[in-house]
Motif scaffolding. Structure first.
Motif, PDB file in Angstrom:
ATOM      1  N   ARG A 177      39.249  19.312  59.374  1.00 20.22           N
ATOM      2  CA  ARG A 177      40.267  20.281  59.740  1.00 20.22           C
ATOM      3  C   ARG A 177      40.616  20.147  61.214  1.00 20.22           C
ATOM      4  NH1 ARG A 177      41.585  23.303  55.804  1.00 20.22           N
ATOM      5  NH2 ARG A 177      42.854  24.605  57.179  1.00 20.22           N
ATOM      6  N   ILE A 178      41.864  20.491  61.535  1.00 20.98           N
ATOM      7  CA  ILE A 178      42.303  20.450  62.927  1.00 20.98           C
ATOM      8  C   ILE A 178      42.967  21.783  63.272  1.00 20.98           C
ATOM      9  CG2 ILE A 178      42.595  17.945  62.957  1.00 20.98           C
ATOM     10  CD1 ILE A 178      45.608  18.372  62.639  1.00 20.98           C
ATOM     11  N   ASP A 179      42.974  22.096  64.539  1.00 23.91           N
ATOM     12  CA  ASP A 179      43.587  23.339  65.011  1.00 23.91           C
ATOM     13  C   ASP A 179      45.042  23.041  65.377  1.00 23.91           C
ATOM     14  OD1 ASP A 179      44.127  25.838  65.946  1.00 23.91           O
ATOM     15  OD2 ASP A 179      43.070  25.601  67.860  1.00 23.91           O
ATOM     16  N   ALA A 180      45.927  23.252  64.410  1.00 22.94           N
ATOM     17  CA  ALA A 180      47.356  22.989  64.611  1.00 22.94           C
ATOM     18  C   ALA A 180      48.143  23.968  63.761  1.00 22.94           C
ATOM     19  CB  ALA A 180      47.704  21.545  64.226  1.00 22.94           C
ATOM     20  N   PRO A 181      49.339  24.361  64.201  1.00 20.10           N
ATOM     21  CA  PRO A 181      50.144  25.308  63.424  1.00 20.10           C
ATOM     22  C   PRO A 181      50.618  24.717  62.105  1.00 20.10           C
ATOM     23  CG  PRO A 181      51.390  24.455  65.289  1.00 20.10           C
ATOM     24  CD  PRO A 181      49.989  23.974  65.463  1.00 20.10           C
ATOM     25  N   ALA A 182      51.044  25.602  61.223  1.00 21.06           N
ATOM     26  CA  ALA A 182      51.499  25.160  59.901  1.00 21.06           C
ATOM     27  C   ALA A 182      52.722  24.263  59.996  1.00 21.06           C
ATOM     28  CB  ALA A 182      51.793  26.372  59.025  1.00 21.06           C
ATOM     29  N   THR A 183      53.585  24.518  60.970  1.00 19.97           N
ATOM     30  CA  THR A 183      54.749  23.664  61.179  1.00 19.97           C
ATOM     31  C   THR A 183      54.910  23.380  62.662  1.00 19.97           C
ATOM     32  OG1 THR A 183      56.303  25.524  61.362  1.00 19.97           O
ATOM     33  CG2 THR A 183      55.946  24.596  59.168  1.00 19.97           C
ATOM     34  N   GLN A 184      55.369  22.187  62.956  1.00 19.18           N
ATOM     35  CA  GLN A 184      55.667  21.797  64.332  1.00 19.18           C
ATOM     36  C   GLN A 184      57.041  21.136  64.330  1.00 19.18           C
ATOM     37  OE1 GLN A 184      52.210  19.595  66.138  1.00 19.18           O
ATOM     38  NE2 GLN A 184      51.271  20.045  64.147  1.00 19.18           N
ATOM     39  N   THR A 185      57.953  21.677  65.114  1.00 22.30           N
ATOM     40  CA  THR A 185      59.304  21.136  65.210  1.00 22.30           C
ATOM     41  C   THR A 185      59.448  20.335  66.495  1.00 22.30           C
ATOM     42  OG1 THR A 185      60.141  23.054  64.003  1.00 22.30           O
ATOM     43  CG2 THR A 185      61.749  21.719  65.177  1.00 22.30           C
ATOM     44  N   ASN A 186      59.932  19.100  66.371  1.00 20.49           N
ATOM     45  CA  ASN A 186      60.084  18.182  67.505  1.00 20.49           C
ATOM     46  C   ASN A 186      58.791  18.045  68.320  1.00 20.49           C
ATOM     47  OD1 ASN A 186      62.914  17.686  67.047  1.00 20.49           O
ATOM     48  ND2 ASN A 186      63.287  19.754  67.811  1.00 20.49           N
ATOM     49  N   PRO A 187      57.675  17.745  67.645  1.00 21.48           N
ATOM     50  CA  PRO A 187      56.414  17.636  68.379  1.00 21.48           C
ATOM     51  C   PRO A 187      56.316  16.374  69.234  1.00 21.48           C
ATOM     52  CG  PRO A 187      56.085  17.062  66.080  1.00 21.48           C
ATOM     53  CD  PRO A 187      57.487  17.573  66.193  1.00 21.48           C
ATOM     54  N   THR A 188      57.062  15.318  68.889  1.00 19.05           N
ATOM     55  CA  THR A 188      57.090  14.092  69.681  1.00 19.05           C
ATOM     56  C   THR A 188      58.513  13.556  69.678  1.00 19.05           C
ATOM     57  OG1 THR A 188      56.748  12.431  67.934  1.00 19.05           O
ATOM     58  CG2 THR A 188      54.780  13.591  68.737  1.00 19.05           C
ATOM     59  N   ASP A 189      58.753  12.534  70.488  1.00 20.05           N
ATOM     60  CA  ASP A 189      60.088  11.926  70.504  1.00 20.05           C
ATOM     61  C   ASP A 189      60.420  11.293  69.158  1.00 20.05           C
ATOM     62  OD1 ASP A 189      60.499  12.670  73.104  1.00 20.05           O
ATOM     63  OD2 ASP A 189      59.827  10.762  73.955  1.00 20.05           O
ATOM     64  N   ALA A 190      59.414  10.749  68.489  1.00 18.28           N
ATOM     65  CA  ALA A 190      59.655  10.049  67.227  1.00 18.28           C
ATOM     66  C   ALA A 190      59.621  10.986  66.024  1.00 18.28           C
ATOM     67  CB  ALA A 190      58.625   8.941  67.040  1.00 18.28           C
TER      68      ALA A 190
END
Length: 307
Positions: A177-190
């Motif tokens: 498991r990782i500590d990250a939100p359910a959704t991430q919008t535009n998390p990186t350039d790619a």
């Protein structure tokens, strides 16, 4: 009236469902093994599951809201709370569920790629790897390039100004498991979207994630093999979350060549001068599932008015 519908995505299913409810018996053909088009759910060895196409089901119209309410009542749609204070409609237990709710009791012919649609004295002759018969009405809901190839010469409306953006998708299951939100919008350039797919309602308790590349990155890497796409996207995903390759239990990629309509036609459908051949899809009105439903429903209503 014999009616053939090419494509079992939302447009084709919406059209067929509306016609069937009115007492007609359309036949739906699709080259794929599964229904739903971009309302897609991938299941893999190990019990992994990913919604690797459309992620949510936005709604802006009363008609489509009524469909969602009906599907919600039957258990095919549920609300996904992503932690941002907004609930998003999704298919359950996978995005294909909404498509399956529309497809009940329809005559579906999957794994049947239509190779020609030809006018004859009796109607429209459809051919796949063999002749499929003659139909009084044909509705083509394929993406525009495929529609032009199949039936474009029989339509008076030019379609070549409709444009798409491709989308490359990574599916990855993690073994921790990782500590990250359910959704991430535009998390990186790619990457423009990362979702913890397993947090959607009705999913099993698995650590499955979906990442979608930007249009620019997708265009630049569109013709790579799926293994090459998966490797590149996985590296970006792992680096963003501070993960190692040993944290990955499963990964694969999918290429959506005609993912998002960037320049729609601007009307719900087109048809031949004699009203026996129709073409429609999300490319008519916009990139969302609702737009595809509106197009297919409008075609069915036009057929019923003329019947």
């Amino acid at each position: 009236m014999k009616i053939a519908i090419i494509g079992s995505g939302m447009s084709g299913l919406a059209c067929a469902n509306r016609l069937a409810r009115a007492g007609m018996a359309p036949t739906v053909f699709d080259k794929g093994r599964g229904i739903g088009g971009r309302m897609a759910t991938r299941r893999a060895d190990g019990g992994f599951q990913f919604d690797h196409g459309a992620q949510m089901i936005p709604c802006d119209s009363a008609g489509f809201q009524a469909l969602l309410d009906e599907a919600r009542a039957s258990g095919h749609v549920a609300d996904w709370n992503t932690g941002d204070g907004v609930s998003h409609a999704v298919g359950t237990p996978g995005m294909t569920a909404l498509a399956k709710s529309l497809a009940t009791d329809l005559d579906l012919r999957q794994a049947t790629e239509i190779t020609s649609v030809t006018r004859s004295a009796a109607g429209w002759d459809l051919t796949a790897d063999q002749p499929l018969g003659t139909f009084d009405r044909v509705v083509c809901t394929a993406p525009v390039p495929q529609t032009i190839k199949l039936v474009g010469r029989a339509l008076t409306e030019p379609l070549d100004h409709v444009t798409y953006a491709p989308s490359l998708t990574l599916m990855v299951a993690l073994n921790r498991r990782i500590d990250a939100p359910a959704t991430q919008t535009n998390p990186t350039d790619a990457l423009v979207w990362i979702a913890h797919d397993s947090t959607k309602p009705g999913r099993k308790t698995q650590n499955c994630w979906v990442a979608q590349a930007s249009a620019e990155w997708s265009v630049a890497h569109l013709e790579l093999s799926k293994d090459e796409i998966a490797a590149l996207m996985l590296d970006i995903f792992l680096a963003h979350h501070g993960l190692a390759a040993t944290d990955v239990a499963y990964d694969t990629a999918h290429r959506w060549r005609y993912a998002l309509v960037t320049q729609p036609l601007g009307q719900a459908f087109v048809k031949s001068p004699d009203g026996t051949l129709y073409a429609g899809g999300d490319w008519c009105l916009g990139p969302h599932i609702e737009h595809a439903w509106q197009s297919g429903t409008a075609i069915a209503d036009d057929i019923l008015r003329a019947a």
